[in-house]
Design a protein around this motif. Sequence first.
Motif, PDB file in Angstrom:
ATOM      1  N   GLY A  26       0.831  -1.194   0.000  1.00 44.12           N
ATOM      2  CA  GLY A  26       0.000   0.000   0.000  1.00 44.12           C
ATOM      3  C   GLY A  26       0.865   1.244   0.000  1.00 44.12           C
ATOM      4  N   ARG A  27       0.805   1.978   1.081  1.00 43.98           N
ATOM      5  CA  ARG A  27       1.559   3.221   1.157  1.00 43.98           C
ATOM      6  C   ARG A  27       3.045   2.966   1.397  1.00 43.98           C
ATOM      7  N   THR A  28       3.833   4.012   1.380  1.00 40.72           N
ATOM      8  CA  THR A  28       5.274   3.905   1.560  1.00 40.72           C
ATOM      9  C   THR A  28       5.590   3.362   2.951  1.00 40.72           C
ATOM     10  N   PHE A  29       6.196   2.190   2.977  1.00 42.35           N
ATOM     11  CA  PHE A  29       6.434   1.485   4.232  1.00 42.35           C
ATOM     12  C   PHE A  29       7.295   2.302   5.187  1.00 42.35           C
ATOM     13  N   SER A  30       8.266   3.011   4.663  1.00 45.64           N
ATOM     14  CA  SER A  30       9.185   3.749   5.536  1.00 45.64           C
ATOM     15  C   SER A  30       8.527   4.960   6.198  1.00 45.64           C
ATOM     16  N   ASN A  31       7.298   5.249   5.862  1.00 41.08           N
ATOM     17  CA  ASN A  31       6.573   6.323   6.543  1.00 41.08           C
ATOM     18  C   ASN A  31       6.018   5.894   7.893  1.00 41.08           C
ATOM     19  N   TYR A  32       6.091   4.590   8.179  1.00 43.07           N
ATOM     20  CA  TYR A  32       5.381   4.044   9.320  1.00 43.07           C
ATOM     21  C   TYR A  32       6.308   3.486  10.385  1.00 43.07           C
ATOM     22  N   ALA A  33       5.977   3.796  11.634  1.00 46.20           N
ATOM     23  CA  ALA A  33       6.526   3.042  12.742  1.00 46.20           C
ATOM     24  C   ALA A  33       5.748   1.732  12.836  1.00 46.20           C
ATOM     25  N   MET A  34       6.431   0.697  13.293  1.00 42.79           N
ATOM     26  CA  MET A  34       5.828  -0.635  13.327  1.00 42.79           C
ATOM     27  C   MET A  34       5.903  -1.224  14.721  1.00 42.79           C
ATOM     28  N   GLY A  35       4.942  -2.066  15.009  1.00 47.15           N
ATOM     29  CA  GLY A  35       4.951  -2.736  16.305  1.00 47.15           C
ATOM     30  C   GLY A  35       4.493  -4.169  16.175  1.00 47.15           C
ATOM     31  N   TRP A  36       4.972  -4.987  17.085  1.00 44.39           N
ATOM     32  CA  TRP A  36       4.460  -6.348  17.263  1.00 44.39           C
ATOM     33  C   TRP A  36       3.720  -6.391  18.601  1.00 44.39           C
ATOM     34  N   PHE A  37       2.542  -6.964  18.559  1.00 38.93           N
ATOM     35  CA  PHE A  37       1.709  -7.109  19.749  1.00 38.93           C
ATOM     36  C   PHE A  37       1.300  -8.570  19.856  1.00 38.93           C
ATOM     37  N   ARG A  38       0.812  -8.958  21.022  1.00 40.67           N
ATOM     38  CA  ARG A  38       0.308 -10.307  21.179  1.00 40.67           C
ATOM     39  C   ARG A  38      -0.904 -10.300  22.100  1.00 40.67           C
ATOM     40  N   GLN A  39      -1.699 -11.350  21.926  1.00 42.44           N
ATOM     41  CA  GLN A  39      -2.930 -11.435  22.705  1.00 42.44           C
ATOM     42  C   GLN A  39      -3.275 -12.889  22.972  1.00 42.44           C
ATOM     43  N   THR A  40      -3.693 -13.160  24.201  1.00 43.43           N
ATOM     44  CA  THR A  40      -4.197 -14.476  24.582  1.00 43.43           C
ATOM     45  C   THR A  40      -5.660 -14.324  24.984  1.00 43.43           C
ATOM     46  N   PRO A  41      -6.415 -15.418  24.921  1.00 40.56           N
ATOM     47  CA  PRO A  41      -7.854 -15.332  25.237  1.00 40.56           C
ATOM     48  C   PRO A  41      -8.105 -14.733  26.616  1.00 40.56           C
ATOM     49  N   GLY A  42      -9.012 -13.788  26.669  1.00 41.10           N
ATOM     50  CA  GLY A  42      -9.393 -13.171  27.924  1.00 41.10           C
ATOM     51  C   GLY A  42      -8.470 -12.079  28.403  1.00 41.10           C
ATOM     52  N   LYS A  43      -7.429 -11.811  27.659  1.00 40.65           N
ATOM     53  CA  LYS A  43      -6.476 -10.774  28.059  1.00 40.65           C
ATOM     54  C   LYS A  43      -6.425  -9.677  27.006  1.00 40.65           C
ATOM     55  N   GLU A  44      -5.980  -8.512  27.445  1.00 37.49           N
ATOM     56  CA  GLU A  44      -5.843  -7.400  26.512  1.00 37.49           C
ATOM     57  C   GLU A  44      -4.619  -7.605  25.621  1.00 37.49           C
ATOM     58  N   ARG A  45      -4.696  -7.015  24.450  1.00 35.26           N
ATOM     59  CA  ARG A  45      -3.551  -7.047  23.544  1.00 35.26           C
ATOM     60  C   ARG A  45      -2.416  -6.237  24.178  1.00 35.26           C
ATOM     61  N   GLU A  46      -1.209  -6.797  24.131  1.00 36.73           N
ATOM     62  CA  GLU A  46      -0.076  -6.131  24.763  1.00 36.73           C
ATOM     63  C   GLU A  46       1.064  -5.947  23.773  1.00 36.73           C
ATOM     64  N   VAL A  47       1.823  -4.888  23.996  1.00 38.31           N
ATOM     65  CA  VAL A  47       2.964  -4.623  23.133  1.00 38.31           C
ATOM     66  C   VAL A  47       4.078  -5.620  23.421  1.00 38.31           C
ATOM     67  N   VAL A  48       4.730  -6.045  22.358  1.00 38.25           N
ATOM     68  CA  VAL A  48       5.904  -6.910  22.469  1.00 38.25           C
ATOM     69  C   VAL A  48       7.159  -6.110  22.122  1.00 38.25           C
ATOM     70  N   ALA A  49       7.117  -5.434  20.972  1.00 38.15           N
ATOM     71  CA  ALA A  49       8.271  -4.653  20.522  1.00 38.15           C
ATOM     72  C   ALA A  49       7.810  -3.636  19.491  1.00 38.15           C
ATOM     73  N   THR A  50       8.535  -2.535  19.419  1.00 43.49           N
ATOM     74  CA  THR A  50       8.250  -1.526  18.404  1.00 43.49           C
ATOM     75  C   THR A  50       9.544  -1.067  17.756  1.00 43.49           C
ATOM     76  N   ILE A  51       9.409  -0.471  16.578  1.00 43.25           N
ATOM     77  CA  ILE A  51      10.579   0.013  15.850  1.00 43.25           C
ATOM     78  C   ILE A  51      10.168   1.254  15.073  1.00 43.25           C
ATOM     79  N   ASN A  52      11.066   2.236  15.042  1.00 44.84           N
ATOM     80  CA  ASN A  52      10.721   3.460  14.330  1.00 44.84           C
ATOM     81  C   ASN A  52      10.931   3.281  12.833  1.00 44.84           C
TER      82      ASN A  52
END
Length: 123
Positions: A26-52
């Motif tokens: 889609g759009r220019t990838f380098s315009n975006y900061a990226m993150g990895w998140f994870r989620q288990t049943p019954g729990k909120e989605r949580e951040v794992v790692a991010t990168i600028n």
Amino acid sequence: QVQLVESGGGLVQAGGSLRLSCAASGRTFSNYAMGWFRQTPGKEREVVATINWSGSTTYYADSVKGRFTISRDNAKNTVYLQMNSLEPEDTAVYYCAAKTGPTRFGPRDYDYWGQGTQVTVSS
């Protein structure tokens, strides 16, 4: 608009490794900061790692520091999550996400999400 597709999840024994990939289109990838998140049943989605946008700044949740590494290849429009020394507690659906501007650590700060990939770590 950015489309994100994760891959690389699966079943692994404790102590093993997996490498997740997230391909963007889609759009220019380098315009975006990226993150990895994870989620288990019954729990909120949580951040794992991010990168600028350039890859020069990364952030890790305390639970994965020293075991996981986030990286990106802007020429390939892809962000990676190398996961080593996996533990049963790492079992979750892992999502990659994108946002414009600087990195943030909350799921609500991210605008675009992939469909998720399941990671299961057996003991």
